[in-house]
Design an enzyme around this catalytic site. Structure first.
Site, PDB file in Angstrom:
ATOM      1  CD  GLU A  80      -1.834  -2.379   1.541  1.00 19.46           C
ATOM      2  OE1 GLU A  80      -2.742  -3.350   1.260  1.00 19.46           O
ATOM      3  OE2 GLU A  80      -0.597  -2.581   2.057  1.00 19.46           O
TER       4      GLU A  80
ATOM      5  CG  HIS B 237     -10.276  -7.323   7.017  1.00 18.74           C
ATOM      6  ND1 HIS B 237      -9.739  -8.222   8.131  1.00 18.74           N
ATOM      7  CD2 HIS B 237      -9.719  -7.353   5.974  1.00 18.74           C
ATOM      8  CE1 HIS B 237      -8.656  -8.490   7.582  1.00 18.74           C
ATOM      9  NE2 HIS B 237      -8.525  -8.223   6.295  1.00 18.74           N
TER      10      HIS B 237
END
Length: 339
Positions: A63, A132
């Site tokens: 990322e 998540h």
């Protein structure tokens, strides 16, 4: 030609991106699984087939690398759309988001723009635990230099995505995974809407009154719009008319629509799937308290996730998330009526 076709939110987003890519060769997409897979939440479905690997780029699981690359591409004249698969992963690449994307226009004295969309999935409700399932609207709204978008339905998602791509500032486009209309995840029926094929854009900073009422104002966004509308239906059976406001964007925030509604109803409920403390819900209440506290007939109330990581256990997760029943109960309390 106006179309009456109904699209899920995932298809509305991918259509918006495709149309902007056709119109502007500087627009491209990158991120994890955005190519062959079409995005884990369907937001880039079909793009690889039309535009090829040069403009739809699958990235390694890095990322920091691909968010940083997006900043560089934006400053070099491109308009990247970078998918951060889950918003929870922001911790890995926060330096690239906040110390680069959000600040570089300021640091350069306005000589560089950063026209970049960071598209990311938010929300819980499906037992995927604390890494998540977060929402984090307030996290990014708190940071100067970023615009923050959170649509609740397919029509808004397409129009807001087009505005995000065309904007010269970095935009956090935060879609709730439970609104995407995926086969493997339940979605409210109202999230799939009529979406015109033709081009349209929705300006940032314009909230929408999705249900009018005179007794209590419910301010919310994203998935919680649907919970609030369900609550309003339940309240209507008791003769209580709730007004529901869909913010659509957090930054810029449409404070005027909120103030106008609360001036009419005298009561305010703020609902957010983000954490309760130091967040959007408190900011909205502060706006009313600072501008016109005399309009309030009762203390404002906020419903949000308590300050704990989202539990994995389904019963525990549902316990911490706002629900239609909780919203309706808060509205009744604000009116001095028993739940």
């Amino acid at each position: 030609m106006t179309s009456n076709r109904i699209l899920p939110m995932s298809r509305a987003i991918s259509e918006a991106i495709a149309q902007e890519m056709r119109a502007d060769p500087s627009v491209f997409v990158m991120g994890e699984d955005v190519g062959t897979y079409g995005g884990i939440f369907g937001a880039t479905t079909g793009l690889l087939d039309e535009f090829g690997e040069a403009r739809v780029r699958d990235t390694p699981i890095s990322e920091t690398g691909f968010i940083g690359a997006g900043v560089g591409a934006a400053m070099s004249g491109m308009r990247p759309i970078v998918e951060l698969m889950f918003v929870d992963f922001f911790g890995v690449c926060m330096d690239a988001i906040y110390n680069l994307a959000a600040k570089n226009t300021y640091f350069s004295g306005g000589n560089f723009k950063v026209p970049m969309v960071i598209m990311t999935a938010t929300g819980g409700g499906y037992s995927d635990a604390g890494q998540h399932s977060q929402t984090l609207h307030g996290m990014f709204a708190h940071l100067p230099g970023l615009k923050v978008v959170a649509p609740s339905n397919a029509y808004d998602a397409k129009g807001l995505m087009k505005t995000a791509i065309r904007d010269d500032s970095p935009v956090m486009f935060m879609f709730h995974k439970g609104l995407q209309g995926l086969a493997w995840m339940a979605s409210p029926d109202a999230a799939a809407t009529v979406v015109p094929e033709e081009d349209y854009a929705i300006p940032f900073g314009q909230a929408k009154v999705v249900r009018e009422g005179k007794d209590v104002t419910i301010v919310t966004l994203s998935m919680m719009v649907h919970k609030a509308l369900d609550a309003a239906d339940a309240l209507a059976k008791d003769g209580i008319e709730a007004e529901v406001i869909d913010l659509r964007t957090v930054v810029p925030l449409d404070r005027d629509t909120i103030l106008k509604s609360v001036a009419k109803t005298g009561r305010l409920i703020v609902v957010d799937e983000d954490y309760k403390s130091f967040g959007l819900s408190g900011e909205i209440i502060a706006t009313v308290a600072e501008r016109d506290p005399a309009c309030l007939k009762s203390a404002p109330r906020r419903l949000a996730v308590p300050d704990v990581p989202i539990p994995y256990s389904r019963p525990m997760e549902q316990f911490v998330l706002p629900s239609a029943d909780k919203i309706a109960a808060a509205a009744r309390e604000s009116l001095g009526k028993a739940a």
